[in-house]
Design an enzyme around this catalytic site. Structure first.
Site, PDB file in Angstrom:
ATOM      1  CG  HIS A  57       0.852   5.864   8.746  1.00  0.00           C
ATOM      2  ND1 HIS A  57       0.791   7.124   9.313  1.00  0.00           N
ATOM      3  CD2 HIS A  57       0.174   5.041   9.592  1.00  0.00           C
ATOM      4  CE1 HIS A  57       0.119   7.060  10.441  1.00  0.00           C
ATOM      5  NE2 HIS A  57      -0.265   5.814  10.638  1.00  0.00           N
ATOM      6  NE  ARG A 109       9.811  23.577  14.916  1.00  0.00           N
ATOM      7  CZ  ARG A 109      10.888  24.268  15.289  1.00  0.00           C
ATOM      8  NH1 ARG A 109      10.799  25.086  16.335  1.00  0.00           N
ATOM      9  NH2 ARG A 109      12.031  24.142  14.654  1.00  0.00           N
TER      10      ARG A 109
END
Length: 279
Positions: free
Chosen positions: A125, A250
């Protein structure tokens, strides 16, 4: 092993190391790898709301939006550039030095993998370190553009504490009177060397990422929810080759059903523990 308080997590990390031992591991990393360096993630618990992210169409076509972007980008970049690599970044650099990790494909624009010592890093990116002229193609160091901004806008001050977005942006209180920097070669429009919403990842970068993945025999996804299509496409390529896939994040991801192992924990805990077991 690096201290992990949770016994179940320790066992899962040990099982993951057994699966990966003897393999050349490629990493695909996202914003979750840098949260412990003070850079927030785009998504997940505690992530800042981003109702109107900058798109390439808005950047090119709306002068007022472009001015707001440069004010916020300048204020945030000063704080963004002070961020330091964390234990997860350092563990990957050490694993590369040991010949365990073949390289890192990162969706992050913060440059922390390189600063931690990783040498084969593909920034799909882009990076906040560079600024491009959209007219003549000249490449500038972001630090030089920051100097130009402060010379054009001597009134601008950078607060001690700013609320960063994942790309180093902040929401400025005012943009009135701000002069946007221009290319010093041709006076063309400048743009940070990052992929905006609505842009495609440059083909050469994606092919480099595919090449790194082809030279590897396992893939770890670390700190990415895999919402962005470029990441999912790379995971699909690993899946087609039936190489081990480990996801450390997570929150759930789009590819959890494909993974051999998922570890719902922080990358700053898991990656150093894996590094100890594999290096």
């Amino acid at each position: 092993m690096t201290a992990i308080a949770d016994e179940e997590l320790r066992l899962r990390v040990a099982e993951t190391a057994a699966l990966l031992r003897g393999r050349r591991i490629a990493l695909l990393t996202g914003a979750g790898v840098s949260t412990d360096s003070g850079i927030p993630a785009y998504r997940g618990e505690g992530a800042p709301a981003r109702s109107n992210p900058m798109t390439i169409q808005t950047y090119l076509g709306d002068e007022a939006a472009r001015r707001r972007y440069w004010v916020g980008g300048h204020l945030g970049w000063r704080a963004f550039a002070r961020a330091e690599p964390n234990a997860g970044h350092r563990a990957l650099a050490e694993m590369e030095s040991a010949g365990v990790v073949s390289g890192v494909i990162t969706q992050n624009v913060d440059g922390l993998h390189l600063r931690a010592g990783s040498s084969r890093v593909i920034e799909v990116h882009g990076t906040m370190r560079r600024v491009l002229c959209l007219h003549c193609g000249q490449v500038f160091d972001r630090r030089d553009i920051a100097v130009q901004i402060e010379e054009l806008n001597p009134w601008i001050t950078v607060p001690e504490n700013v609320k960063l977005a994942p790309d180093g942006d902040v929401l400025p209180e005012s943009v009135e009177g701000f002069i946007v920097p221009r290319c010093t070669v041709c006076d063309g429009m400048l743009k940070p060397d990052v992929v905006f919403f609505g842009e495609y990842v440059p083909l050469d970068r994606f092919r480099a990422a595919e090449s790194l993945l082809r030279s590897s025999t396992a893939l770890i996804v670390a700190g990415s929810s895999l919402v962005v299509n470029s990441g999912v496409r790379l995971v699909e390529r690993a899946r087609r080759r039936s190489i081990p896939l480990v996801i450390v994040n997570r929150e759930p991801t789009r590819a959890d059903a494909w993974a051999d192992v998922t570890i719902a924990a922080g990358t700053s805990d898991v990656l150093p523990a894996l590094q100890e077991l594999l290096s």
